[in-house]
Write a protein that holds these residues in place. Structure first.
Motif, PDB file in Angstrom:
ATOM      1  N   LEU A 257       0.828  -1.202   0.000  1.00 32.23           N
ATOM      2  CA  LEU A 257       0.000   0.000   0.000  1.00 32.23           C
ATOM      3  C   LEU A 257       0.865   1.256   0.000  1.00 32.23           C
ATOM      4  O   LEU A 257       0.600   2.210  -0.742  1.00 32.23           O
ATOM      5  N   ALA A 258       1.910   1.250   0.817  1.00 33.38           N
ATOM      6  CA  ALA A 258       2.823   2.403   0.833  1.00 33.38           C
ATOM      7  C   ALA A 258       3.494   2.575  -0.521  1.00 33.38           C
ATOM      8  O   ALA A 258       3.636   3.700  -1.015  1.00 33.38           O
ATOM      9  N   ALA A 259       3.891   1.469  -1.155  1.00 33.84           N
ATOM     10  CA  ALA A 259       4.536   1.542  -2.463  1.00 33.84           C
ATOM     11  C   ALA A 259       3.582   2.102  -3.505  1.00 33.84           C
ATOM     12  O   ALA A 259       3.971   2.924  -4.350  1.00 33.84           O
TER      13      ALA A 259
ATOM     14  N   ALA B 137       2.301   9.272  -6.203  1.00 34.35           N
ATOM     15  CA  ALA B 137       2.852  10.616  -6.035  1.00 34.35           C
ATOM     16  C   ALA B 137       4.022  10.851  -6.979  1.00 34.35           C
ATOM     17  O   ALA B 137       4.170  11.943  -7.563  1.00 34.35           O
ATOM     18  N   ARG B 138       4.850   9.843  -7.151  1.00 35.57           N
ATOM     19  CA  ARG B 138       5.990   9.955  -8.065  1.00 35.57           C
ATOM     20  C   ARG B 138       5.504  10.177  -9.502  1.00 35.57           C
ATOM     21  O   ARG B 138       6.040  11.020 -10.229  1.00 35.57           O
TER      22      ARG B 138
ATOM     23  N   VAL C 258       1.832  12.465 -14.814  1.00 39.61           N
ATOM     24  CA  VAL C 258       0.941  11.340 -15.110  1.00 39.61           C
ATOM     25  C   VAL C 258      -0.205  11.335 -14.108  1.00 39.61           C
ATOM     26  O   VAL C 258       0.017  11.405 -12.897  1.00 39.61           O
ATOM     27  N   ALA C 259      -1.419  11.260 -14.605  1.00 40.82           N
ATOM     28  CA  ALA C 259      -2.580  11.169 -13.730  1.00 40.82           C
ATOM     29  C   ALA C 259      -2.607   9.786 -13.093  1.00 40.82           C
ATOM     30  O   ALA C 259      -2.777   8.780 -13.789  1.00 40.82           O
TER      31      ALA C 259
ATOM     32  N   ALA D  91       8.589   1.931  -4.268  1.00 43.80           N
ATOM     33  CA  ALA D  91       7.769   2.908  -4.981  1.00 43.80           C
ATOM     34  C   ALA D  91       8.294   3.144  -6.388  1.00 43.80           C
ATOM     35  O   ALA D  91       7.522   3.252  -7.350  1.00 43.80           O
ATOM     36  N   ARG D  92       9.615   3.214  -6.507  1.00 41.96           N
ATOM     37  CA  ARG D  92      10.215   3.428  -7.826  1.00 41.96           C
ATOM     38  C   ARG D  92       9.868   2.274  -8.759  1.00 41.96           C
ATOM     39  O   ARG D  92       9.551   2.479  -9.938  1.00 41.96           O
ATOM     40  N   ALA D  93       9.910   1.058  -8.241  1.00 44.78           N
ATOM     41  CA  ALA D  93       9.609  -0.112  -9.059  1.00 44.78           C
ATOM     42  C   ALA D  93       8.164  -0.093  -9.547  1.00 44.78           C
ATOM     43  O   ALA D  93       7.879  -0.372 -10.722  1.00 44.78           O
ATOM     44  N   VAL D  94       7.232   0.215  -8.674  1.00 45.88           N
ATOM     45  CA  VAL D  94       5.822   0.238  -9.057  1.00 45.88           C
ATOM     46  C   VAL D  94       5.567   1.331 -10.089  1.00 45.88           C
ATOM     47  O   VAL D  94       4.830   1.130 -11.063  1.00 45.88           O
ATOM     48  N   ALA D  95       6.195   2.482  -9.912  1.00 47.42           N
ATOM     49  CA  ALA D  95       6.048   3.566 -10.888  1.00 47.42           C
ATOM     50  C   ALA D  95       6.596   3.150 -12.251  1.00 47.42           C
ATOM     51  O   ALA D  95       5.986   3.434 -13.291  1.00 47.42           O
TER      52      ALA D  95
END
Length: 213
Positions: A22-24, A30-31, A37-38, A188-192
């Motif tokens: 969830l945090a990711a 946000a990233r 990007v919407a 987070a970077r990976a998910v983005a």
């Protein structure tokens, strides 16, 4: 229609106080927003009965171009991009509602398996190029993560590209010092990066990605 990204992560489960998925998802949204990007992140319940309706409601509300659902894979030391969801629910532990299905289909009469429409090899390449350990995976398990991936790919009005990413524990919230983990920022970077791969369109990379076992 403007391109929109939907990211999902799960509430904590199995007695944990935190779920890094969830945090990711929230940090990745946000990233992406900072890059123009919407994107929106949605929390899903870790319950077989409730996760599907919550996901379908988010799909109807946001009408995303691309969807990356995420979940926790404790014990792994890298991000796993899932290739396939199976029409099976077989729970080793109860979900947050106390449900523990055994050999129950996600959808009665549905296809035995569904492949991610996310370009999985390109997603792994982007994640690795961003400095985060990543690998393809052939099994999303048979718990609520697989249920959500199957439901996502089985949606009547699917997004252009959709898939599932398993993340390890974050270093900041791992349950013990011996638990494999990555920094939350890397998750987070990976998910983005997976979401950006989904937005790119076109065929997946023509490179080997199979496994011998």
């Amino acid at each position: 229609m403007a391109e929109r990204v939907l990211l999902t992560g799960f509430e904590p489960f199995d007695g944990a106080a935190h779920n890094p998925s969830l945090a990711a998802a929230r940090d990745a949204a946000a990233r992406l927003q900072s890059q123009g990007v919407a994107a929106v992140a949605v929390e899903l319940p870790c319950a077989f009965t409730d996760a599907g309706p919550a996901l379908r409601a988010a799909l109807a509300r946001h009408e995303p171009t691309a969807v990356v659902a995420t979940g926790l894979a404790g014990g792994t030391d890298r991000v796993r991009v899932e290739r396939i969801a199976v029409n099976l629910q077989d729970a080793r532990i109860p979900d947050n509602a106390g449900d523990r299905p055994v050999d129950r289909p996600v959808r009665e009469g549905g296809p035995a398996a569904l492949f991610a429409t996310l370009p999985v090899k390109r997603a792994v390449h982007r994640i690795r190029s961003a400095g985060v350990p990543a690998a393809l995976s052939l099994s999303a398990g048979s718990f609520v993560c697989n249920h959500v991936m199957y439901t996502l790919l089985d949606a009547p009005a699917p997004a252009r590209a959709a898939g599932f990413v398993h993340v390890p524990w974050s270093l900041e919230h791992r349950p013990s010092p011996s638990e494999p983990a990555l920094p939350a920022e890397q998750l987070a970077r990976a998910v983005a990066e997976a979401a950006l791969a989904a937005l790119e369109g076109g065929p997946d990379l023509d490179v080997p990605g199979g496994a011998l076992h």
